[in-house]
Design an enzyme around this catalytic site. Structure first.
Site, PDB file in Angstrom:
ATOM      1  N   GLU A 109       0.895  -1.289  -0.020  1.00 11.10           N
ATOM      2  CA  GLU A 109       0.029  -0.064  -0.064  1.00 11.10           C
ATOM      3  C   GLU A 109       0.781   1.146  -0.137  1.00 11.10           C
ATOM      4  O   GLU A 109       1.955   1.249   0.415  1.00 11.10           O
ATOM      5  CB  GLU A 109      -0.872  -0.091   1.398  1.00 11.10           C
ATOM      6  CG  GLU A 109      -1.753  -1.056   1.582  1.00 11.10           C
ATOM      7  CD  GLU A 109      -2.687  -1.085   2.613  1.00 11.10           C
ATOM      8  OE1 GLU A 109      -2.440  -0.266   3.734  1.00 11.10           O
ATOM      9  OE2 GLU A 109      -3.212  -2.127   2.970  1.00 11.10           O
ATOM     10  N   CYS A 122       2.781   8.096   2.140  1.00  8.40           N
ATOM     11  CA  CYS A 122       3.207   7.204   3.163  1.00  8.40           C
ATOM     12  C   CYS A 122       3.528   5.878   2.196  1.00  8.40           C
ATOM     13  O   CYS A 122       2.963   5.319   1.456  1.00  8.40           O
ATOM     14  CB  CYS A 122       1.741   6.915   3.863  1.00  8.40           C
ATOM     15  SG  CYS A 122       2.370   5.616   5.295  1.00  8.40           S
ATOM     16  N   CYS A 129       5.189  -8.005   7.425  1.00 13.05           N
ATOM     17  CA  CYS A 129       6.080  -7.459   8.637  1.00 13.05           C
ATOM     18  C   CYS A 129       6.297  -8.379   9.467  1.00 13.05           C
ATOM     19  O   CYS A 129       5.448  -9.082   9.813  1.00 13.05           O
ATOM     20  CB  CYS A 129       5.249  -6.202   9.342  1.00 13.05           C
ATOM     21  SG  CYS A 129       6.440  -5.448  10.685  1.00 13.05           S
ATOM     22  N   CYS A 133       3.791  -6.381  16.147  1.00  9.85           N
ATOM     23  CA  CYS A 133       2.564  -5.413  16.922  1.00  9.85           C
ATOM     24  C   CYS A 133       1.210  -5.617  16.811  1.00  9.85           C
ATOM     25  O   CYS A 133       0.766  -6.112  15.725  1.00  9.85           O
ATOM     26  CB  CYS A 133       2.880  -3.829  16.473  1.00  9.85           C
ATOM     27  SG  CYS A 133       4.418  -3.300  16.683  1.00  9.85           S
ATOM     28  N   CYS A 136      -1.688  -3.852  14.715  1.00 12.99           N
ATOM     29  CA  CYS A 136      -1.296  -3.597  13.286  1.00 12.99           C
ATOM     30  C   CYS A 136      -1.536  -4.329  12.299  1.00 12.99           C
ATOM     31  O   CYS A 136      -1.248  -5.794  12.631  1.00 12.99           O
ATOM     32  CB  CYS A 136       0.161  -3.153  13.330  1.00 12.99           C
ATOM     33  SG  CYS A 136       0.544  -2.840  11.685  1.00 12.99           S
ATOM     34  N   LEU A 232       6.368   4.298  20.168  1.00 12.05           N
ATOM     35  CA  LEU A 232       6.367   3.945  21.288  1.00 12.05           C
ATOM     36  C   LEU A 232       5.323   3.240  21.955  1.00 12.05           C
ATOM     37  O   LEU A 232       5.439   2.296  22.312  1.00 12.05           O
ATOM     38  CB  LEU A 232       6.768   5.448  22.318  1.00 12.05           C
ATOM     39  CG  LEU A 232       7.522   5.259  23.507  1.00 12.05           C
ATOM     40  CD1 LEU A 232       8.888   4.456  23.471  1.00 12.05           C
ATOM     41  CD2 LEU A 232       7.596   6.820  24.227  1.00 12.05           C
ATOM     42  N   CYS A 350      -3.692   0.682   8.305  1.00 12.44           N
ATOM     43  CA  CYS A 350      -2.432   0.518   7.803  1.00 12.44           C
ATOM     44  C   CYS A 350      -2.242  -1.209   7.483  1.00 12.44           C
ATOM     45  O   CYS A 350      -2.571  -1.863   8.307  1.00 12.44           O
ATOM     46  CB  CYS A 350      -1.388   0.766   8.572  1.00 12.44           C
ATOM     47  SG  CYS A 350       0.155   0.316   8.107  1.00 12.44           S
TER      48      CYS A 350
HETATM   49  N1  SAH Z   1       7.081  -0.625  11.409  1.00  8.95           N
HETATM   50  C1  SAH Z   1       7.350   0.925  11.548  1.00  8.95           C
HETATM   51  C2  SAH Z   1       6.598   1.605  10.548  1.00  8.95           C
HETATM   52  C3  SAH Z   1       5.272   1.112   9.947  1.00  8.95           C
HETATM   53  S1  SAH Z   1       3.794   1.390  10.910  1.00  8.95           S
HETATM   54  C4  SAH Z   1       6.917   1.228  13.038  1.00  8.95           C
HETATM   55  O1  SAH Z   1       6.718   0.449  13.778  1.00  8.95           O
HETATM   56  O2  SAH Z   1       6.921   2.608  13.286  1.00  8.95           O
HETATM   57  C5  SAH Z   1       3.604   3.108  11.063  1.00  8.95           C
HETATM   58  C6  SAH Z   1       2.814   3.543  12.306  1.00  8.95           C
HETATM   59  O3  SAH Z   1       1.496   3.085  12.424  1.00  8.95           O
HETATM   60  C7  SAH Z   1       3.500   3.157  13.633  1.00  8.95           C
HETATM   61  O4  SAH Z   1       3.619   4.232  14.535  1.00  8.95           O
HETATM   62  C8  SAH Z   1       2.469   1.843  13.983  1.00  8.95           C
HETATM   63  O5  SAH Z   1       2.675   1.711  15.508  1.00  8.95           O
HETATM   64  C9  SAH Z   1       1.350   2.671  13.823  1.00  8.95           C
HETATM   65  N2  SAH Z   1      -0.016   1.698  13.513  1.00  8.95           N
HETATM   66  C10 SAH Z   1      -0.159   0.543  13.091  1.00  8.95           C
HETATM   67  N3  SAH Z   1      -1.207   0.153  13.239  1.00  8.95           N
HETATM   68  C11 SAH Z   1      -1.894   0.950  13.888  1.00  8.95           C
HETATM   69  C12 SAH Z   1      -3.329   1.223  14.139  1.00  8.95           C
HETATM   70  N4  SAH Z   1      -4.099  -0.062  14.254  1.00  8.95           N
HETATM   71  N5  SAH Z   1      -3.724   2.214  14.755  1.00  8.95           N
HETATM   72  C13 SAH Z   1      -2.801   3.304  15.043  1.00  8.95           C
HETATM   73  N6  SAH Z   1      -1.636   3.332  14.444  1.00  8.95           N
HETATM   74  C14 SAH Z   1      -1.018   2.179  13.943  1.00  8.95           C
END
Ligand code: SAH
Length: 373
Positions: A109, A122, A129, A133, A136, A232, A350
Site C-alpha cells: 500500500e 506514506c 512485517c 505489533c 497492526c 512508542l 495500515c
Molecule cells: N514498522 C514501523 C513503520 C510502519 S507502521 C513502525 O513500527 O514504526 C506506522 C505507524 O502506524 C507506527 O507508528 C505503527 O505503530 C502505527 N500503527 C500501526 N497500526 C496501527 C493502528 N491500528 N492504529 C494506529 N496506529 C497504528
C-alpha cells in the site's frame, strides 16, 4: 502469475556510482550512466528541469542513447514498474490510497495525503512485517519479503504519475519495518535524494521504527537529516510488552537512551508515535509516566486514536479521554498533538487493504487451483 526477471539485474535499484561501475564493465563511457539514470529517475523539482513524465519503462525510450546500447542494456537489466491494483480516493480531503501490484504478484500500500505545504506519501518498505505489533494489520500474516530500492522508488513515481502532482515529503510508515530492511531503504533514500533523481531533501523524510536500537545507532552515524519517528505506544515495558513483542529484545531504557544519543549526535528532534488504545495505554497515570520518561528530551509526541483492526478487538477511547491525555502531557512540558485523521471515509487501517486483497486472491486461486510463482 508473472515471475520477476530472475536473470537480469534491477537497474532502477542502482545508485549513480553503481550504474557507472556497471557501464564501465560493459566498456561504455561513464557519462552514459548519467543519461540512463536521468531517464529512470529524474523528477521535476526546483528548477532542475527534470520531468517525471520521462521516467522510462523501456530502454527503447531513451532517445539519447544508441539502439545498440539500448539492446545491450536490455540483455543485462530490467526496469521495474508497479501496477495500480486498487485506488481509493477520499471524498472528504482527497487522500488517495493505492494497492500497488509488484512483479511477483505480491502487493503493498501507499497513501498520498494532501497538506497545505504539499503532498506527502506514506511508503511501504516490506511485503508484510515480522515485528508482530498486536494492533497492526500489516503484521497479521507475517513477513513475506523486503522491498527493493526500485519498488520503493516506484511507489513515489507511480503516485506522482497518477496524481500528476509532486510528492513534497515522505513518511516511511506504510507496511513493514524500515530498519528491518536497512540496506535497501538506505539505497532508496540515496537515489531519491540525488540531484539527478527525485532530488527530495531528506529533511522532508520521516522514518518510523518500532525501535530496533542497533539500527538506530547505525542510522545516527550517517547524519542523514531525516526525522526519526519512534513507535512508542506505551510509557513502560510492562504495557509495551502487551502490544509490541520487539520490547522483549530492546527495552525502553535502551530505546530512550538511543533516542537521546540520536538527538545529541544529529541535532534532530525525535518524534514519538503513541496510538491511544482504550484501557490499555490511555490512563492519566500512563500520561504522567510518559511525561516523566521523556522529560528533558527535545521531542514531539504524536497521539493517534488507534485504528481498530477487526482481527484484534482493540478500541479507541472517547474523544474527551484523548484530549485529556494530550492536556496532561502538554501541562507536564511535553510537546504533544493529536494526529489529524485524513481519509477517514477510506480508512482501512495500515495494511488492511492488502490483507483484504490477499484474502480474496487466496480464495480465487484456491478455486482456480493456481500454483505459486
Ligand atoms: N514498522 C514501523 C513503520 C510502519 S507502521 C513502525 O513500527 O514504526 C506506522 C505507524 O502506524 C507506527 O507508528 C505503527 O505503530 C502505527 N500503527 C500501526 N497500526 C496501527 C493502528 N491500528 N492504529 C494506529 N496506529 C497504528
Amino acid at each position: 502469475m508473472p515471475c520477476p526477471e530472475k536473470e537480469k539485474k534491477d537497474i532502477k535499484s542502482l545508485t549513480l556510482p553503481q550504474l557507472k561501475e556497471e557501464l564501465a564493465q560493459m566498456g561504455e563511457k561513464p557519462f552514459r550512466a548519467g543519461q540512463i539514470y536521468r531517464w529512470l529517475h529524474w523528477g521535476a523539482r526546483g528548477g532542475q528541469g527534470g520531468d517525471s513524465r520521462r521516467r522510462a519503462v523501456s530502454f527503447g525510450e531513451m532517445t539519447d542513447i544508441s539502439a545498440a546500447l539500448a539492446g545491450k542494456l536490455d540483455e543485462r537489466f530490467y526496469i521495474n514498474s508497479l501496477s495500480i491494483r486498487r485506488k481509493l480516493v477520499s471524498r472528504m480531503d482527497g487522500t488517495v490510497k493505492y494497492l500497488l501490484g509488484l512483479s511477483d504478484g505480491n502487493s503493498v500500500e501507499a497513501v498520498v495525503m494532501r497538506y497545505k505545504y504539499g503532498n506527502s506519501l506514506c511508503v511501504s518498505t516490506q511485503v508484510g512485517c515480522r515485528m508482530g505489533c498486536r494492533f497492526c494489520a500489516s503484521t497479521l500474516a507475517g513477513w513475506v519479503r523486503n522491498l527493493t530500492p526500485s519498488e520503493m522508488l516506484d511507489e513515489v513515481y507511480t503516485a506522482e504519475a497518477d496524481t500528476g502532482e509532486k510528492i513534497a515529503s515522505l513518511v516511511l510508515m506504510g507496511i513493514g519495518e524500515p530498519l528491518d530492511n536497512y540496506d535497501n531503504v538506505l539505497r532508496f533514500l540515496e537515489i531519491l535524494s540525488s540531484p539527478e533523481g527525485e532530488n527530495l531533501s531528506l529533511r522532508h523524510v520521516s522514518l518510523s521504527t518500532c525501535g530496533l536500537v542497533d539500527r538506530i545507532y547505525d542510522l545516527m552515524k550517517l547524519k542523514l537529516g531525516l526525522t526519526l519517528s519512534i513507535s512508542l505506544h506505551a510509557p513502560n515495558d510492562r504495557i509495551r510488552g502487551q502490544t509490541m513483542p520487539v520490547s522483549q529484545r530492546y527495552g525502553m531504557d535502551a530505546l530512550l537512551k538511543a533516542c537521546r544519543d540520536y538527538f545529541a549526535y544529529t541535532g534532530r528532534r525525535i518524534s514519538f508515535e503513541y496510538a491511544l488504545i482504550d484501557k490499555v495505554n490511555d490512563s492519566p497515570q500512563c500520561a504522567r509516566e510518559l511525561a516523566e520518561r521523556l522529560r528533558g528530551m527535545p521531542c514531539h509526541v504524536n497521539l493517534i486514536p488507534v485504528n481498530p483492526v477487526k482481527e484484534r478487538g482493540y478500541q479507541r477511547g472517547s474523544r474527551q479521554n484523548i484530549l485529556h491525555f494530550q492536556k496532561l502531557l502538554t501541562g507536564l512540558g511535553i510537546n504533544a498533538t493529536i494526529r489529524r485523521e485524513l481519509g477517514s471515509d477510506i480508512n482501512a487501517a495500515c495494511g488492511q487493504l492488502r490483507r483484504e486483497a490477499e484474502q480474496n486472491q487466496i480464495d480465487a486461486s484456491q478455486k482456480r487451483g493456481d500454483l505459486p510463482c
